[in-house]
Design a protein around this motif. Structure first.
Motif, PDB file in Angstrom:
ATOM      1  N   ALA A 233      32.818  26.289  38.984  1.00  0.00           N
ATOM      2  CA  ALA A 233      34.081  26.946  39.384  1.00  0.00           C
ATOM      3  C   ALA A 233      34.770  26.255  40.564  1.00  0.00           C
ATOM      4  O   ALA A 233      35.997  26.239  40.639  1.00  0.00           O
ATOM      5  CB  ALA A 233      33.818  28.411  39.713  1.00  0.00           C
TER       6      ALA A 233
ATOM      7  N   LYS B 109      37.848  34.465  41.300  1.00  0.00           N
ATOM      8  CA  LYS B 109      39.028  34.260  42.158  1.00  0.00           C
ATOM      9  C   LYS B 109      39.621  35.588  42.628  1.00  0.00           C
ATOM     10  O   LYS B 109      40.300  35.646  43.637  1.00  0.00           O
ATOM     11  CB  LYS B 109      40.116  33.485  41.392  1.00  0.00           C
TER      12      LYS B 109
ATOM     13  N   TYR C 258      36.113  32.832  35.597  1.00  0.00           N
ATOM     14  CA  TYR C 258      36.830  32.142  36.693  1.00  0.00           C
ATOM     15  C   TYR C 258      37.743  33.126  37.423  1.00  0.00           C
ATOM     16  O   TYR C 258      37.782  33.166  38.659  1.00  0.00           O
ATOM     17  CB  TYR C 258      37.635  30.967  36.102  1.00  0.00           C
TER      18      TYR C 258
ATOM     19  N   GLY D 142      40.145  24.177  37.921  1.00  0.00           N
ATOM     20  CA  GLY D 142      41.298  24.957  38.374  1.00  0.00           C
ATOM     21  C   GLY D 142      42.560  24.372  37.776  1.00  0.00           C
ATOM     22  O   GLY D 142      42.568  23.200  37.386  1.00  0.00           O
TER      23      GLY D 142
ATOM     24  N   VAL E  17      43.638  28.160  33.786  1.00  0.00           N
ATOM     25  CA  VAL E  17      42.474  27.332  34.159  1.00  0.00           C
ATOM     26  C   VAL E  17      41.906  26.586  32.949  1.00  0.00           C
ATOM     27  O   VAL E  17      41.236  25.567  33.113  1.00  0.00           O
ATOM     28  CB  VAL E  17      41.361  28.185  34.824  1.00  0.00           C
TER      29      VAL E  17
ATOM     30  N   THR F 221      30.420  28.308  33.837  1.00  0.00           N
ATOM     31  CA  THR F 221      31.724  28.416  34.518  1.00  0.00           C
ATOM     32  C   THR F 221      31.515  28.660  36.016  1.00  0.00           C
ATOM     33  O   THR F 221      32.167  28.032  36.859  1.00  0.00           O
ATOM     34  CB  THR F 221      32.542  29.581  33.929  1.00  0.00           C
TER      35      THR F 221
END
Ligand code: NAD
Length: 426
Positions: free
Chosen positions: A143, A175, A171, A147, A182, A139
């Motif tokens: 990444a 962020k 993820y 999204g 996602v 992931t």
């Protein structure tokens, strides 16, 4: 320009799946009289990402896994597609699956392009801890490319809701805020949609109902066989049983079982959960994969992996309807045999689109912060997939083609329209 791809062979000496995907595209392009430029665009994935994933094993050693993410097209919306964990994952397989996802989302008329991901690994030989560390590393490695408005992964072979939860957590950690949208196919507690777990099998069953109407086949007491009694195949078997049909045979990677009097799909699921395989189900006899595919049944559902129906096997298929739960189970050469023998084949990109349709419904619920009941989800699924079946069937009637070719014409045609309308940058 010669569009025939250089013939490559996979390790099992079966057709390379991306060659199969390109051959299917060529056929659709020919029927649609596609301009050369658009055909060329559609022959190439928009983006292919290869990542190396160092993972600490339980023994303390480090193993570097190889992972892929292929975004085939985003002309109709963010790309969308599952992640597969399997020893035979290859870039060409992922590219083929990403192309099929593109046509599939287009046939279902949902606002997504197509993608696929995979990691070369043997999940059966890995601990939960190793799987979690590999998933998190994968992931992190992709990444920047995924999204909720870019590319939305989902489960595929040997990945599940737990794997999706690890992806959400990794993820979101990167962020700095929670981004459940996602991925789709999440656990319900994290915003997964009710009905997602059975959606592929349910959608395939809805397609079988429509195919049975075309073939004037009553589903009550109709017989069926399922190759690959996993998520898609077992749910398909359970749902079709609800229409009064009889499960005559089923298989998994360890072997197959058959019983002419029928087997209870729910009991077979419980047996597999208890023992790890369908093998040894009480009252059944063993059956080889070849025998299962050629059994005297009304409906055949290949729900395992690619290229299991070869031309040689296709010659002996006796089913009236084939519902392709798996992606790419029939080789293009076998398709010709199936078609000339008058078997009604519901192609993968239509038959197994229930999963991505409910993934779309999950994404919409997440983005809108709403929750639908399972009945609402199932009814939206039925409406969407029956609409897609009707579009493909009408195209096949209008152009005198097989359902496979008609499906590709609808799927490829809509993506081509989008590309034509968007224009080419700059
Ligand atoms: P799964 O891992 O749950 O099931 C796959 C099953 O196939 C397992 O039972 C496995 O033992 C069996 N299998 C593997 N090799 C076999 C062989 N040689 N002979 C017989 N059985 C064999 O995976 P799944 O999610 O059910 O996916 C199955 C197929 O359906 C794949 O082609 C996948 O791409 C496709 N599909 C799945 C979904 C979904 O939502 N799960 C959606 C669309 C398409």
């Amino acid at each position: 320009m010669n569009r025939t791809a250089v013939a490559r062979q996979s390790s099992q000496d079966k057709p390379n799946p991306f060659d199969s995907a390109l051959e299917q595209l060529r056929i659709a392009a020919e029927h649609l009289k596609l301009e050369d430029g658009i055909h060329q665009i559609l022959m190439h994935p928009k983006r292919e990402v290869t990542v190396s994933l160092p993972v600490r094993l339980d023994t303390g050693e480090t193993h570097v896994f190889t992972g892929y993410r292929v975004q085939y097209s985003d002309a109709r919306g963010p790309s969308k597609g599952g992640i597969r964990y399997h020893p035979n994952v290859s870039l060409d397989e992922v590219k083929a699956l990403a192309a099929w996802m593109t046509w599939k989302c287009s046939i279902a008329d949902i606002p997504f392009g197509g993608a696929k991901g995979g990691v070369i690994c043997n999940p059966k030989k890995m601990s939960q801890g190793e799987l979690e560390r590999m998933t998190r590393r994968y992931t992190a490695a992709i990444a920047d490319f995924i999204g909720p408005y870019r590319d939305i992964p989902a489960p595929d072979v040997y990945t599940n809701a737990q794997v999706m939860a690890w992806i959400v957590d990794t993820y979101s950690t990167l962020k700095g805020y929670m981004v459940p949208e996602v991925v789709t196919g999440k656990p319900v507690s994290l915003g997964g949609s009710l009905g997602r777990d059975k959606a592929t099998g349910r959608g395939a069953a809805f397609c079988t109902v429509e195919a049975a109407k075309v073939k004037k086949l009553s589903l009550k007491n109709a017989t069926y066989a399922v190759e690959g009694f996993g998520n898609a195949g077992a749910n398909y078997a359970e749902i079709l049983q609800g229409y009064g049909s009889k499960l005559i045979a089923a298989s998994d990677s360890k072997g197959g079982v058959t019983n002419r009097n029928g087997m209870d799909a729910m009991k077979l699921v419980a047996h597999k959960e208890r023992t790890g395989s369908v093998v040894g189900f009480p009252g059944s006899q063993p059956v080889t994969d070849r025998e299962l595919l050629q059994l005297d049944v009304d409906i055949l559902c290949p729900a395992a992996l690619e290229n299991t129906i070869t031309p040689d096997i296709a010659k002996g298929v006796r089913a009236k309807v084939i519902t392709e739960c798996a992606n790419g189970p029939t080789t293009p050469e076998a398709d010709k045999v199936i078609d000339s023998n008058g078997v009604f084949l519901v192609p993968d990109i239509l038959a197994n689109s229930g999963g991505v349709i409910v993934s779309y419904l999950e994404w919409v619920q997440n983005l809108d912060r709403v929750r639908w009941t399972e009945e609402e989800v199932n009814s939206k699924l039925e409406h969407k997939i029956n609409g897609a079946f009707a579009d493909v069937y009408q195209t096949s009637q209008k152009h005198g083609t097989s359902m496979r070719t008609a499906g590709l014409m609808v799927g490829v045609g809509r993506v081509a329209d989008a590309i034509r309308t968007l224009g080419i940058f700059p």
